[in-house]
Design a protein around this motif. Structure first.
Motif, PDB file in Angstrom:
ATOM      1  N   ASN A   9       0.882  -1.164   0.000  1.00  0.00           N
ATOM      2  CA  ASN A   9       0.000   0.000   0.000  1.00  0.00           C
ATOM      3  C   ASN A   9       0.911   1.203   0.000  1.00  0.00           C
ATOM      4  OD1 ASN A   9      -2.702  -1.234   0.443  1.00  0.00           O
ATOM      5  ND2 ASN A   9      -1.670  -2.015   2.271  1.00  0.00           N
ATOM      6  N   ILE A  10       0.855   1.985  -1.072  1.00  0.00           N
ATOM      7  CA  ILE A  10       1.689   3.182  -1.097  1.00  0.00           C
ATOM      8  C   ILE A  10       0.764   4.393  -1.074  1.00  0.00           C
ATOM      9  CG2 ILE A  10       3.362   4.523  -2.434  1.00  0.00           C
ATOM     10  CD1 ILE A  10       4.480   1.856  -3.430  1.00  0.00           C
ATOM     11  N   LEU A  11       0.912   5.214  -0.055  1.00  0.00           N
ATOM     12  CA  LEU A  11       0.033   6.368   0.100  1.00  0.00           C
ATOM     13  C   LEU A  11       0.847   7.650  -0.053  1.00  0.00           C
ATOM     14  CD1 LEU A  11      -1.954   5.197   3.267  1.00  0.00           C
ATOM     15  CD2 LEU A  11      -2.648   4.982   0.876  1.00  0.00           C
ATOM     16  N   ALA A  12       0.255   8.593  -0.792  1.00  0.00           N
ATOM     17  CA  ALA A  12       0.919   9.886  -0.970  1.00  0.00           C
ATOM     18  C   ALA A  12       0.241  10.916  -0.062  1.00  0.00           C
ATOM     19  CB  ALA A  12       0.826  10.312  -2.429  1.00  0.00           C
ATOM     20  N   GLY A  13       1.029  11.837   0.462  1.00  0.00           N
ATOM     21  CA  GLY A  13       0.453  12.860   1.332  1.00  0.00           C
ATOM     22  C   GLY A  13       1.511  13.828   1.804  1.00  0.00           C
ATOM     23  N   GLU A  14       1.378  14.244   3.053  1.00  0.00           N
ATOM     24  CA  GLU A  14       2.359  15.206   3.560  1.00  0.00           C
ATOM     25  C   GLU A  14       2.653  14.947   5.026  1.00  0.00           C
ATOM     26  OE1 GLU A  14       0.448  18.995   3.091  1.00  0.00           O
ATOM     27  OE2 GLU A  14      -0.686  18.691   4.941  1.00  0.00           O
ATOM     28  N   ILE A  15       3.697  15.586   5.512  1.00  0.00           N
ATOM     29  CA  ILE A  15       4.051  15.466   6.918  1.00  0.00           C
ATOM     30  C   ILE A  15       3.219  16.468   7.729  1.00  0.00           C
ATOM     31  CG2 ILE A  15       5.943  15.651   8.592  1.00  0.00           C
ATOM     32  CD1 ILE A  15       6.391  13.435   6.542  1.00  0.00           C
ATOM     33  N   GLY A  37       4.578  19.715   6.619  1.00  0.00           N
ATOM     34  CA  GLY A  37       4.173  20.340   5.361  1.00  0.00           C
ATOM     35  C   GLY A  37       4.867  19.766   4.147  1.00  0.00           C
ATOM     36  N   ALA A  38       5.970  19.055   4.361  1.00  0.00           N
ATOM     37  CA  ALA A  38       6.679  18.464   3.211  1.00  0.00           C
ATOM     38  C   ALA A  38       5.861  17.321   2.636  1.00  0.00           C
ATOM     39  CB  ALA A  38       8.049  17.963   3.650  1.00  0.00           C
ATOM     40  N   THR A  39       5.874  17.183   1.306  1.00  0.00           N
ATOM     41  CA  THR A  39       5.168  16.040   0.710  1.00  0.00           C
ATOM     42  C   THR A  39       5.910  14.761   1.053  1.00  0.00           C
ATOM     43  OG1 THR A  39       6.388  16.285  -1.334  1.00  0.00           O
ATOM     44  CG2 THR A  39       4.234  17.346  -1.242  1.00  0.00           C
ATOM     45  N   ALA A  40       5.156  13.658   1.168  1.00  0.00           N
ATOM     46  CA  ALA A  40       5.769  12.400   1.598  1.00  0.00           C
ATOM     47  C   ALA A  40       5.019  11.207   1.032  1.00  0.00           C
ATOM     48  CB  ALA A  40       5.781  12.333   3.125  1.00  0.00           C
ATOM     49  N   LEU A  41       5.731  10.069   0.981  1.00  0.00           N
ATOM     50  CA  LEU A  41       5.129   8.801   0.568  1.00  0.00           C
ATOM     51  C   LEU A  41       5.356   7.823   1.713  1.00  0.00           C
ATOM     52  CD1 LEU A  41       6.437   7.942  -3.020  1.00  0.00           C
ATOM     53  CD2 LEU A  41       4.070   8.386  -2.366  1.00  0.00           C
ATOM     54  N   VAL A  42       4.342   6.987   1.992  1.00  0.00           N
ATOM     55  CA  VAL A  42       4.593   5.898   2.945  1.00  0.00           C
ATOM     56  C   VAL A  42       4.177   4.583   2.308  1.00  0.00           C
ATOM     57  CG1 VAL A  42       4.346   7.277   5.049  1.00  0.00           C
ATOM     58  CG2 VAL A  42       2.330   6.166   4.034  1.00  0.00           C
ATOM     59  N   VAL A  43       4.790   3.513   2.790  1.00  0.00           N
ATOM     60  CA  VAL A  43       4.415   2.180   2.323  1.00  0.00           C
ATOM     61  C   VAL A  43       4.036   1.333   3.530  1.00  0.00           C
ATOM     62  CG1 VAL A  43       6.862   1.510   2.277  1.00  0.00           C
ATOM     63  CG2 VAL A  43       5.170   0.114   1.085  1.00  0.00           C
ATOM     64  N   ILE A  44       2.938   0.587   3.360  1.00  0.00           N
ATOM     65  CA  ILE A  44       2.490  -0.340   4.405  1.00  0.00           C
ATOM     66  C   ILE A  44       2.253  -1.691   3.736  1.00  0.00           C
ATOM     67  CG2 ILE A  44       0.773  -0.805   6.207  1.00  0.00           C
ATOM     68  CD1 ILE A  44      -0.042   2.285   5.616  1.00  0.00           C
ATOM     69  N   TRP A 100      -2.228  -0.738  12.142  1.00  0.00           N
ATOM     70  CA  TRP A 100      -0.859  -1.184  11.899  1.00  0.00           C
ATOM     71  C   TRP A 100       0.069  -0.471  12.862  1.00  0.00           C
ATOM     72  CZ3 TRP A 100      -3.831   1.018   7.938  1.00  0.00           C
ATOM     73  CH2 TRP A 100      -3.620   2.380   7.703  1.00  0.00           C
ATOM     74  N   ARG A 101       1.225  -1.073  13.081  1.00  0.00           N
ATOM     75  CA  ARG A 101       2.163  -0.487  14.035  1.00  0.00           C
ATOM     76  C   ARG A 101       2.919   0.656  13.362  1.00  0.00           C
ATOM     77  NH1 ARG A 101       5.793  -5.322  15.780  1.00  0.00           N
ATOM     78  NH2 ARG A 101       6.032  -5.307  13.521  1.00  0.00           N
ATOM     79  N   ARG A 102       3.401   1.559  14.200  1.00  0.00           N
ATOM     80  CA  ARG A 102       4.132   2.702  13.661  1.00  0.00           C
ATOM     81  C   ARG A 102       5.305   2.246  12.788  1.00  0.00           C
ATOM     82  NH1 ARG A 102       8.475   6.176  14.670  1.00  0.00           N
ATOM     83  NH2 ARG A 102       9.355   4.616  16.063  1.00  0.00           N
ATOM     84  N   GLU A 103       6.061   1.223  13.250  1.00  0.00           N
ATOM     85  CA  GLU A 103       7.260   0.801  12.524  1.00  0.00           C
ATOM     86  C   GLU A 103       6.940   0.073  11.213  1.00  0.00           C
ATOM     87  OE1 GLU A 103       6.417   0.038  15.620  1.00  0.00           O
ATOM     88  OE2 GLU A 103       7.128  -1.950  16.223  1.00  0.00           O
ATOM     89  N   ASP A 104       5.647  -0.244  11.008  1.00  0.00           N
ATOM     90  CA  ASP A 104       5.275  -0.888   9.745  1.00  0.00           C
ATOM     91  C   ASP A 104       4.810   0.116   8.695  1.00  0.00           C
ATOM     92  OD1 ASP A 104       5.916  -3.432  10.587  1.00  0.00           O
ATOM     93  OD2 ASP A 104       3.956  -3.733  11.519  1.00  0.00           O
ATOM     94  N   CYS A 105       4.767   1.362   9.069  1.00  0.00           N
ATOM     95  CA  CYS A 105       4.411   2.414   8.115  1.00  0.00           C
ATOM     96  C   CYS A 105       5.697   3.173   7.787  1.00  0.00           C
ATOM     97  CB  CYS A 105       3.367   3.341   8.742  1.00  0.00           C
ATOM     98  SG  CYS A 105       2.877   4.674   7.650  1.00  0.00           S
ATOM     99  N   LEU A 106       6.293   2.808   6.634  1.00  0.00           N
ATOM    100  CA  LEU A 106       7.633   3.308   6.314  1.00  0.00           C
ATOM    101  C   LEU A 106       7.590   4.536   5.437  1.00  0.00           C
ATOM    102  CD1 LEU A 106       9.380  -0.015   5.353  1.00  0.00           C
ATOM    103  CD2 LEU A 106       9.777   1.343   7.414  1.00  0.00           C
ATOM    104  N   LEU A 107       8.444   5.475   5.801  1.00  0.00           N
ATOM    105  CA  LEU A 107       8.540   6.681   4.984  1.00  0.00           C
ATOM    106  C   LEU A 107       9.451   6.421   3.776  1.00  0.00           C
ATOM    107  CD1 LEU A 107       7.799   9.776   4.993  1.00  0.00           C
ATOM    108  CD2 LEU A 107      10.112  10.117   5.900  1.00  0.00           C
ATOM    109  N   LEU A 108       8.988   6.824   2.597  1.00  0.00           N
ATOM    110  CA  LEU A 108       9.815   6.717   1.376  1.00  0.00           C
ATOM    111  C   LEU A 108      10.153   8.120   0.897  1.00  0.00           C
ATOM    112  CD1 LEU A 108       7.772   4.089  -0.663  1.00  0.00           C
ATOM    113  CD2 LEU A 108       9.929   3.693   0.529  1.00  0.00           C
TER     114      LEU A 108
END
Lengths: 284, 367
Positions: B244-250, B281-288, B357-365
């Motif tokens: 699961n790759i989600l786009a968003g921001e910090i 405010g920075a754009t970010a991607l996470v993977v779960i 999901w746990r915090r450590e399973d949501c990885l910042l890319l």
């Protein structure tokens, strides 16, 4: 329902498609062939005279041996030159390959007769080749290039070369490029790769081409008639001589039968000897 | 054949291959220690096969160097490189028997007849094909041909073994068996091996190291575990396993700690790994990973602490596992994978559940 539909349904499509050519061959090939065989034995009563005459007169054996010699020489040269040409074409870039193939095919557009006359203009005593050689100072006396076996073989090789080029080319192109890479990764340089992979795998093409050239050579007619010498008659010319000059058709038939049987026997011996020893992959 | 030879190191430095204007391999560098197995993994056209063919010496590089055991072999012709190659279509010599195929590299090295016989026998025993020595390749099954190709590529004790999609032509079941078999053989022989594949499972199962390639460039190199758990970028995360790759921001959560907010409003704490946390405010991607998404099917679950209320929008039953497609309140789609027999097994399309999901399973890319 038409008659054709009924026919197809009853005998299957393959049979129906084969029927017309079979009828044609039967009427215009098998029937005359039977007539030729019959004509050599019955005139009108059963006789083996014509065959006996052939065996007893040294002239005829000489013609047979000259025919075999010229045919074998032609095969040898066609295979050597044809292999080199096919190898060049197979390793050329696709565009160059098309061009080279065209060069091989173009001579077929010219009538065989014209090509023989062109060769005569090149090979005769006062011909192009002798002129060129003399102008270059390589010879003082013109060479005898025509009306002998040299001339016949040169022209026959020219006529028949494509018959070795195409089968060899097709078996060379069927070899996967991976095999060359495999061979080199296993430690074989280009020469050993050629000897151990390319050559054995293209052998079926060589065999097919050689056989084709040999069979066609045995019955070659125009070239020995035009370029050959009086003393180096090939069997087809002898047959022609008896049909048109002597008008001894039964004897001509007998000669034709000997040629046919000889070719068939050689073909079967050859097929036996290479059976199972050739890679099946390269040439159909 | 025993493990007497510690494999040579393989080093590729700034390898580049261009065809006309098209760059197929772009500045690829890696180092593979002796006796290890590295897999080049990537989609077709990623440049992995070109890289391999460069190492084998079948093609000249446009730039860069190849070193084996510290020795520069960039300009050495293929037949002098002492590198074994297993081809995708095996490239067995069709006119030679299995025995003659395996003997080929030894004959090229002009070994004594006795020695050749002995080593061919050993190599065939290694791949359990002693009884097939006199057959022609076309009389063997795909799996057997593959083992002949392997025996032929290692019988001369090459310094490096290359494999181009070695299992690509086999069916799934045989592929799984051969993965284990090749790995065992490689470890027994201690041969430095580079394999090329587009099959991520094969890469993860067989390798010490995996190098992911895309667009002619090396995306990430690491152990299978590192790659799966810490993908360096979106491509690696997407290519290796389902994601699961989600786009968003910090954003900052209630306690002022950095948090991720997707464009559709899903908020989750995240793990930046070794990367520094970007400013708010920075754009970010996470993977779960789907297997890290736990589904709580109880209606009351939403009230019990953190979690993402979702609606089940699709269920796929795959025997040992179930796949759920979940739609979060803001509209984010989340894929979850659950072992059969877990609480969520009975969930149906349209059910209201809570995903966690746990915090450590949501990885910042990197965005």
């Amino acid at each position: 329902m038409s008659a054709i539909d009924t026919l197809v349904r009853r005998h299957g499509l393959t049979t129906c498609l084969l029927l017309p050519p079979l009828v044609f061959l039967a009427a215009f090939f098998v029937v005359p062939l039977i007539e030729v065989v019959r004509g050599s034995f019955f005139a009108p009563d059963l006789t083996f005279d014509h065959y006996a005459r052939m065996a007893s007169e040294p002239l005829y054996l000489r013609v047979v041996s000259i025919t075999l010699k010229i045919a074998l020489l032609t095969v040898l040269l066609c295979v050597l030159l044809g292999y080199a040409a096919a190898y060049l074409i197979a390793t050329a870039s696709p565009r160059a390959r098309q061009l080279l193939m065209l060069c091989v095919i173009v001579p077929f557009f010219l009538s065989t007769l014209i090509r023989n006359y062109i060769w005569m203009a090149i090979l005769q005593r006062s011909g192009l080749l002798n002129h060129a050689l003399r102008d270059l100072g390589l010879i003082t006396e013109p060479l005898a290039l025509m009306y002998n076996q040299t001339g016949v073989v040169v022209v026959m090789v020219n006529m028949l070369l494509p018959f070795t080029i195409f089968p060899i080319l097709s078996s060379l192109l069927a070899i996967s490029p991976d095999l060359y890479h495999a061979s080199s990764s296993l430690g074989a340089g280009p020469i050993r790769t050629f000897c151990r992979v390319t050559l054995p795998m293209s052998l079926p093409g060589v065999v097919a081409g050689a056989l084709l050239v040999f069979i066609v050579s045995l019955g070659f007619f125009i070239t020995p008639a035009l370029v050959g010498g009086q003393k180096e008659m090939m069997i087809s010319n002898l047959i022609d001589f008896h049909i048109r000059q002597v008008l001894n058709w039964p004897f001509a038939f007998a000669l034709a039968n000997v040629l046919l049987c000889g070719t068939l026997v050689l073909y079967f011996l050859y097929a036996r000897s290479v059976e199972g020893r050739l890679p099946r992959t390269a040439f159909p | 054949m025993s493990a007497e030879t510690a494999g040579a190191t393989l080093e590729v430095a700034a390898l580049t291959k261009t065809f006309g204007r098209h760059t197929v391999v772009n500045d690829v560098s890696f180092r593979l220690d002796g006796s290890r197995l590295l897999t080049l993994l990537g989609p077709s056209g990623s440049g992995k096969t070109t890289t391999m063919r460069r190492i084998a010496g079948f093609e000249e590089p446009s730039a860069g160097r190849v070193l084996v055991g510290g020795e520069d072999i960039t300009r050495r012709p293929a037949h002098k490189r002492d590198i074994g190659v297993v081809f995708q279509q095996y490239a067995l010599f069709p006119h030679l028997t299995v025995r003659r195929n395996v003997a080929y590299p030894l004959e090229m090295r002009r070994l004594p007849r006795r020695e050749i016989e002995r080593r061919v026998g050993e190599a065939l025993a290694l791949v359990r094909l002693e009884d097939f020595a006199e057959r022609l390749p076309r009389q063997l099954s795909g799996g057997q041909q593959q083992r002949v190709a392997l025996a032929r590529a290692v019988v001369f004790k090459p310094r490096v073994l290359l494999m181009d999609e070695p299992l690509g032509a086999l069916d799934k079941r045989l592929r799984e068996t051969m993965q284990v078999e090749i790995r065992q053989l490689q470890q027994t022989l201690g041969i430095t091996t580079l394999s090329v594949t587009h099959d991520q499972v094969e890469a993860l199962v067989m390798s010490d190291l995996v190098a992911v390639m895309d667009g002619g460039m090396l995306q990430q190199i690491g152990t299978p575990r590192e790659l799966y758990q810490r993908p360096a970028n979106r491509f690696v995360a997407d290519f290796l396993g389902a994601s699961n790759i989600l786009a968003g921001e910090i954003a900052a959560d209630a306690a002022g700690r950095p948090s991720f907010r997707s464009t559709r409003g899903l908020v989750s704490p995240f793990d930046a790994g070794s990367r520094s946390v970007p400013d708010a405010g920075a754009t970010a991607l996470v993977v779960i990973r789907p297997e890290h998404v736990a589904i709580d099917p109880r209606p009351a679950a939403a009230a019990e602490g953190p979690g993402h209320p979702c609606v089940v929008s699709g269920v796929v039953y795959a025997g040992d596992v179930l796949w759920f497609r979940l739609r979060a309140e803001g509209g984010d789609e989340i894929l979850a994978k659950t072992l059969a027999g877990a609480d969520a097994t009975e969930c149906r399309e349209g059910d209201r559940v809570v995903a966690r999901w746990r915090r450590e399973d949501c990885l910042l890319l990197p965005a």
